[in-house]
Write an enzyme that holds these catalytic residues in place. Structure first.
Site, mmCIF file in Angstrom:
data_model
loop_
_atom_site.group_PDB
_atom_site.id
_atom_site.type_symbol
_atom_site.label_atom_id
_atom_site.label_comp_id
_atom_site.label_asym_id
_atom_site.label_seq_id
_atom_site.Cartn_x
_atom_site.Cartn_y
_atom_site.Cartn_z
ATOM 1 N N GLY A 46 0.696 4.478 0.782
ATOM 2 C CA GLY A 46 0.567 5.875 0.408
ATOM 3 C C GLY A 46 -0.784 6.406 0.839
ATOM 4 O O GLY A 46 -1.725 5.637 1.067
ATOM 5 N N GLN A 51 -8.112 11.819 1.141
ATOM 6 C CA GLN A 51 -8.557 10.563 1.748
ATOM 7 C C GLN A 51 -8.796 10.708 3.253
ATOM 8 O O GLN A 51 -9.374 9.817 3.877
ATOM 9 C CB GLN A 51 -7.503 9.474 1.547
ATOM 10 C CG GLN A 51 -7.377 9.000 0.106
ATOM 11 C CD GLN A 51 -6.367 7.876 0.013
ATOM 12 O OE1 GLN A 51 -5.182 8.116 -0.108
ATOM 13 N NE2 GLN A 51 -6.837 6.647 0.083
ATOM 14 N N CYS A 88 -6.619 0.204 -2.677
ATOM 15 C CA CYS A 88 -6.696 1.579 -2.184
ATOM 16 C C CYS A 88 -7.391 1.564 -0.830
ATOM 17 O O CYS A 88 -8.415 0.891 -0.673
ATOM 18 C CB CYS A 88 -7.501 2.425 -3.177
ATOM 19 S SG CYS A 88 -7.714 4.125 -2.628
ATOM 20 N N LEU A 89 -6.852 2.291 0.132
ATOM 21 C CA LEU A 89 -7.457 2.336 1.469
ATOM 22 C C LEU A 89 -8.868 2.918 1.428
ATOM 23 O O LEU A 89 -9.684 2.627 2.294
ATOM 24 C CB LEU A 89 -6.582 3.165 2.425
ATOM 25 C CG LEU A 89 -5.200 2.571 2.753
ATOM 26 C CD1 LEU A 89 -4.374 3.583 3.548
ATOM 27 C CD2 LEU A 89 -5.321 1.269 3.530
ATOM 28 N N HIS A 130 -0.621 6.758 -8.246
ATOM 29 C CA HIS A 130 -1.896 6.490 -7.563
ATOM 30 C C HIS A 130 -2.280 7.682 -6.670
ATOM 31 O O HIS A 130 -3.427 8.149 -6.707
ATOM 32 C CB HIS A 130 -1.730 5.204 -6.733
ATOM 33 C CG HIS A 130 -2.922 4.812 -5.927
ATOM 34 N ND1 HIS A 130 -3.631 3.653 -6.168
ATOM 35 C CD2 HIS A 130 -3.542 5.410 -4.878
ATOM 36 C CE1 HIS A 130 -4.628 3.568 -5.298
ATOM 37 N NE2 HIS A 130 -4.588 4.622 -4.495
ATOM 38 N N GLU A 131 -1.324 8.181 -5.887
ATOM 39 C CA GLU A 131 -1.633 9.272 -4.956
ATOM 40 C C GLU A 131 -1.920 10.577 -5.699
ATOM 41 O O GLU A 131 -2.791 11.349 -5.297
ATOM 42 C CB GLU A 131 -0.500 9.466 -3.936
ATOM 43 C CG GLU A 131 -0.217 8.256 -3.058
ATOM 44 C CD GLU A 131 -1.453 7.606 -2.454
ATOM 45 O OE1 GLU A 131 -2.439 8.301 -2.180
ATOM 46 O OE2 GLU A 131 -1.436 6.374 -2.280
ATOM 47 N N HIS A 134 -5.408 10.664 -6.766
ATOM 48 C CA HIS A 134 -6.324 11.068 -5.689
ATOM 49 C C HIS A 134 -6.474 12.587 -5.639
ATOM 50 O O HIS A 134 -7.568 13.107 -5.443
ATOM 51 C CB HIS A 134 -5.802 10.607 -4.327
ATOM 52 C CG HIS A 134 -6.205 9.218 -3.955
ATOM 53 N ND1 HIS A 134 -7.516 8.834 -3.835
ATOM 54 C CD2 HIS A 134 -5.475 8.117 -3.654
ATOM 55 C CE1 HIS A 134 -7.565 7.556 -3.476
ATOM 56 N NE2 HIS A 134 -6.338 7.091 -3.367
#
Ligand code: ZN
Length: 160
Positions: A46, A51, A88-89, A130-131, A134
């Protein structure tokens, strides 16, 4: 389409509350396409627009059940909860155990501006939560206890 560069902690855009998208047009579709390409290249499940430095409520997710593109997503129902490890990226090399709803109902606009509702379970439900975190400037490290935050800070030798 050209992939984006993924922004990592502690860049300030990750802490910004992303703007609501008023109208879904070609510009949003292009951003969503490039975000999907960036997510696949980075082997993530995701990605949220902030991000990649874009301050708009756009999310792409693919947990193996197909690509989902969401504009202005919001969770309207949460069912049960469970703990699992998450990465997480934007916070490389960090896995954190987080309690999340096992099942969610989410409302959003698709890339054509149509209103959609999705019932998601398991990993997909977790990725959606999670997204959406963000988009409101929240990161996985915010779920650490005060002691764990100190350890994280010491390990990373960065201001937090
Ligand atoms: Zn993330």
């Amino acid at each position: 389409m050209k992939p984006y560069k993924i922004i990592t902690f502690p860049e300030s855009i990750l802490r910004v509350k992303a703007h609501h998208v008023k109208e879904v047009d070609l510009a949003e579709r292009e951003v969503l396409g490039r975000m999907a390409e960036t997510m696949y290249l980075s082997k993530g499940v995701g990605l949220a627009a902030n991000q990649v430095g874009i301050d708009r409520q756009l999310v792409v997710i693919d947990t193996g059940e197909g690509l989902i593109k969401m504009v202005n997503p919001s969770i309207i129902k949460r069912i049960d909860s469970g703990m699992d490890e998450e990465g997480c990226l934007s916070v490389p090399k960090t896995e954190i155990k987080i309690a999340r709803a096992n099942e969610v109902v989410v409302q959003f606009l698709d890339e054509n501006g149509a209103a959609c509702q999705l019932n998601a379970k398991g990993l997909l439900a977790r990725a959606i939560q999670h997204e959406i975190d963000h988009l409101s400037g929240k990161l996985i490290i915010d779920y650490l206890s005060p002691v764990e935050k100190l350890i994280f800070k010491a390990k990373n030798l960065i201001r937090y």
